[in-house]
Scaffold this motif. Sequence first.
Motif, PDB file in Angstrom:
ATOM      1  N   TRP A   1      -1.900  10.452  11.811  1.00 47.33           N
ATOM      2  CA  TRP A   1      -3.284  10.541  12.399  1.00 47.33           C
ATOM      3  C   TRP A   1      -3.956  11.036  12.328  1.00 47.33           C
ATOM      4  CZ3 TRP A   1      -4.725   6.150   8.403  1.00 47.33           C
ATOM      5  CH2 TRP A   1      -3.798   5.341   8.512  1.00 47.33           C
ATOM      6  N   GLY A   2      -3.210  12.273  12.632  1.00 49.46           N
ATOM      7  CA  GLY A   2      -4.084  12.976  12.752  1.00 49.46           C
ATOM      8  C   GLY A   2      -3.426  14.265  14.263  1.00 49.46           C
ATOM      9  N   VAL A   3      -2.700  12.949  14.855  1.00 50.53           N
ATOM     10  CA  VAL A   3      -2.154  13.817  16.087  1.00 50.53           C
ATOM     11  C   VAL A   3      -0.663  13.733  16.301  1.00 50.53           C
ATOM     12  CG1 VAL A   3      -0.782  13.092  18.480  1.00 50.53           C
ATOM     13  CG2 VAL A   3      -3.208  12.173  17.259  1.00 50.53           C
ATOM     14  N   PRO A   4      -0.048  15.367  16.462  1.00 42.34           N
ATOM     15  CA  PRO A   4       1.071  16.188  15.816  1.00 42.34           C
ATOM     16  C   PRO A   4       2.186  15.635  16.657  1.00 42.34           C
ATOM     17  CG  PRO A   4      -0.605  17.582  17.238  1.00 42.34           C
ATOM     18  CD  PRO A   4      -0.534  16.654  17.330  1.00 42.34           C
TER      19      PRO A   4
ATOM     20  N   THR B   1       0.988  -1.493  -0.272  1.00 41.85           N
ATOM     21  CA  THR B   1       0.053  -0.138   0.026  1.00 41.85           C
ATOM     22  C   THR B   1       1.191   0.913  -0.249  1.00 41.85           C
ATOM     23  OG1 THR B   1      -1.916  -1.244   1.253  1.00 41.85           O
ATOM     24  CG2 THR B   1      -2.248   1.671   1.463  1.00 41.85           C
ATOM     25  N   LEU B   2       1.898   1.320   0.243  1.00 45.70           N
ATOM     26  CA  LEU B   2       2.652   2.346   0.915  1.00 45.70           C
ATOM     27  C   LEU B   2       3.320   2.860  -0.665  1.00 45.70           C
ATOM     28  CD1 LEU B   2       4.100   2.372   4.605  1.00 45.70           C
ATOM     29  CD2 LEU B   2       2.930   4.265   3.619  1.00 45.70           C
ATOM     30  N   PHE B   3       4.149   1.586  -0.870  1.00 45.25           N
ATOM     31  CA  PHE B   3       5.041   1.720  -2.191  1.00 45.25           C
ATOM     32  C   PHE B   3       3.391   2.284  -3.555  1.00 45.25           C
ATOM     33  CE2 PHE B   3       8.081  -1.148  -0.988  1.00 45.25           C
ATOM     34  CZ  PHE B   3       9.097  -0.425  -1.662  1.00 45.25           C
ATOM     35  N   GLY B   4       2.561   1.766  -3.466  1.00 48.89           N
ATOM     36  CA  GLY B   4       1.431   2.590  -4.384  1.00 48.89           C
ATOM     37  C   GLY B   4       0.717   3.874  -3.970  1.00 48.89           C
ATOM     38  N   LEU B   5       1.111   4.610  -2.963  1.00 47.63           N
ATOM     39  CA  LEU B   5       0.888   5.685  -2.639  1.00 47.63           C
ATOM     40  C   LEU B   5       1.699   6.199  -2.854  1.00 47.63           C
ATOM     41  CD1 LEU B   5      -0.822   5.068   0.933  1.00 47.63           C
ATOM     42  CD2 LEU B   5      -2.193   5.811  -0.753  1.00 47.63           C
ATOM     43  N   GLY B   6       2.821   5.937  -2.021  1.00 47.99           N
ATOM     44  CA  GLY B   6       3.541   6.691  -2.380  1.00 47.99           C
ATOM     45  C   GLY B   6       4.311   7.123  -3.763  1.00 47.99           C
TER      46      GLY B   6
ATOM     47  N   GLY C   1      11.919   8.836   5.651  1.00 48.43           N
ATOM     48  CA  GLY C   1      11.137   9.627   5.856  1.00 48.43           C
ATOM     49  C   GLY C   1      10.366  10.418   6.887  1.00 48.43           C
ATOM     50  N   TYR C   2      10.637  10.029   8.458  1.00 49.48           N
ATOM     51  CA  TYR C   2      10.198  11.092   9.312  1.00 49.48           C
ATOM     52  C   TYR C   2      11.245  12.088   9.184  1.00 49.48           C
ATOM     53  CZ  TYR C   2       9.970  12.227  13.459  1.00 49.48           C
ATOM     54  OH  TYR C   2       9.707  12.930  15.713  1.00 49.48           O
ATOM     55  N   ILE C   3      12.120  11.920   9.533  1.00 53.84           N
ATOM     56  CA  ILE C   3      13.203  12.499   9.124  1.00 53.84           C
ATOM     57  C   ILE C   3      13.842  14.108   7.662  1.00 53.84           C
ATOM     58  CG2 ILE C   3      16.584  12.595   9.184  1.00 53.84           C
ATOM     59  CD1 ILE C   3      16.727  10.389  10.673  1.00 53.84           C
ATOM     60  N   SER C   4      12.809  12.880   6.589  1.00 50.97           N
ATOM     61  CA  SER C   4      12.428  14.822   6.349  1.00 50.97           C
ATOM     62  C   SER C   4      11.390  15.270   6.176  1.00 50.97           C
ATOM     63  CB  SER C   4      12.894  13.248   4.598  1.00 50.97           C
ATOM     64  OG  SER C   4      11.393  12.943   4.296  1.00 50.97           O
ATOM     65  N   SER C   5      10.616  14.916   6.797  1.00 55.63           N
ATOM     66  CA  SER C   5       9.586  15.582   7.378  1.00 55.63           C
ATOM     67  C   SER C   5      10.025  16.140   7.920  1.00 55.63           C
ATOM     68  CB  SER C   5       8.057  14.432   7.459  1.00 55.63           C
ATOM     69  OG  SER C   5       7.716  13.577   6.390  1.00 55.63           O
TER      70      SER C   5
ATOM     71  N   LEU D   1       4.427   6.083   9.070  1.00 49.45           N
ATOM     72  CA  LEU D   1       4.885   5.748  11.248  1.00 49.45           C
ATOM     73  C   LEU D   1       4.461   4.567  11.742  1.00 49.45           C
ATOM     74  CD1 LEU D   1       4.318   9.197  11.578  1.00 49.45           C
ATOM     75  CD2 LEU D   1       6.792   8.346  11.262  1.00 49.45           C
ATOM     76  N   THR D   2       3.152   3.989  11.093  1.00 51.01           N
ATOM     77  CA  THR D   2       1.998   2.659  12.016  1.00 51.01           C
ATOM     78  C   THR D   2       3.390   1.525  11.545  1.00 51.01           C
ATOM     79  OG1 THR D   2       0.429   3.895  11.064  1.00 51.01           O
ATOM     80  CG2 THR D   2       0.241   1.066  11.682  1.00 51.01           C
ATOM     81  N   MET D   3       3.472   0.904  10.270  1.00 49.95           N
ATOM     82  CA  MET D   3       4.520   0.137   9.722  1.00 49.95           C
ATOM     83  C   MET D   3       5.685   0.100  10.917  1.00 49.95           C
ATOM     84  SD  MET D   3       5.018  -1.681   7.600  1.00 49.95           S
ATOM     85  CE  MET D   3       6.132  -1.876   7.110  1.00 49.95           C
ATOM     86  N   ALA D   4       6.294   1.504  10.877  1.00 53.57           N
ATOM     87  CA  ALA D   4       7.828   1.789  11.459  1.00 53.57           C
ATOM     88  C   ALA D   4       7.140   1.366  13.309  1.00 53.57           C
ATOM     89  CB  ALA D   4       8.844   3.249  12.063  1.00 53.57           C
TER      90      ALA D   4
END
Length: 179
Positions: free
Chosen positions: A120-123, A25-30, A106-110, A55-58
């Motif tokens: 999921w909406g939580v900063p 799913t993440l590949f498709g979305l990416g 991905g998280y560090i780049s963001s 992040l859920t994957m992490a």
Amino acid sequence: MTTNLERYSNTAIILHWLMAVLLITLFGLGWYMVDLPKGSDERSWFFALHKSIGLTMALLVFLRLVWRFTHPPPELPETILQFKRRLSGLTHWLLYMAMIIQPLSGYISSSFSGYKTKIWGVPLPHWGWKSPELNELFTDIHVASSVALLCLVIVHLSGVAVHIYEGDKQILRRMVPGK
Ligand code: HEM
Ligand code: HEM
């Protein structure tokens, strides 16, 4: 701690298949989201979804590794040649490494995009700052590691396919639910 000769534990099996589905799913979305027009609501929505699932994957990788270290995998049948054991072991650990580097980059780049990263909406705590150079560097790592991950999955699937081709379905059975 007992070692099952037949198959992986149900927890390992559930985590394996859940994460395989999330990864696809993440590949498709990416791939889809990067071509959306910059500044559009659709792009922001898909980026937010990709980040939340990523992040859920992490978190799942972390859980999976804890489970893996506390629950040894079933022993391989004695008929499996030594080089195949080594190759599959190496591929599995490289897959785990790629599954860590992928969401982390991905998280560090963001974190250097200038925006808060949300799950999921939580900063999440915002420790980064706006830096186009660092954002680009970690995006490049994210894209390169996605290619490495894809190659490893292809090697992994080829390994399973070789066993099935050789008439040995026991390897696949170790990772599928059922009796
Ligand atoms: C295992 C988890 C992940 C996988 C498999 C994954 C995969 C991908 C893929 C395939 C792309 C498209 C790359 C391309 O342009 O070819 C992408 C882009 C992106 N991902 Fe991930 N990702 C994951 C986790 C994350 C996380 C956790 C974040 C941030 C919190 C993230 C943020 C991004 C961003 C911002 C882009 C766009 C990069 C750009 O602007 O080119 N990803 N990801
Ligand atoms: C798409 C993403 C996938 C990833 C990231 C992945 C990753 C992994 C990892 C890390 C292991 C090692 C488990 C351990 O010992 O800790 C494993 C085992 C296994 N995977 Fe996958 N897998 C994926 C997809 C698949 C698919 C589609 C199949 C079936 C066609 C499959 C079949 C298996 C089998 C049979 C094993 C057990 C191998 C053995 O007994 O040594 N995997 N996978």
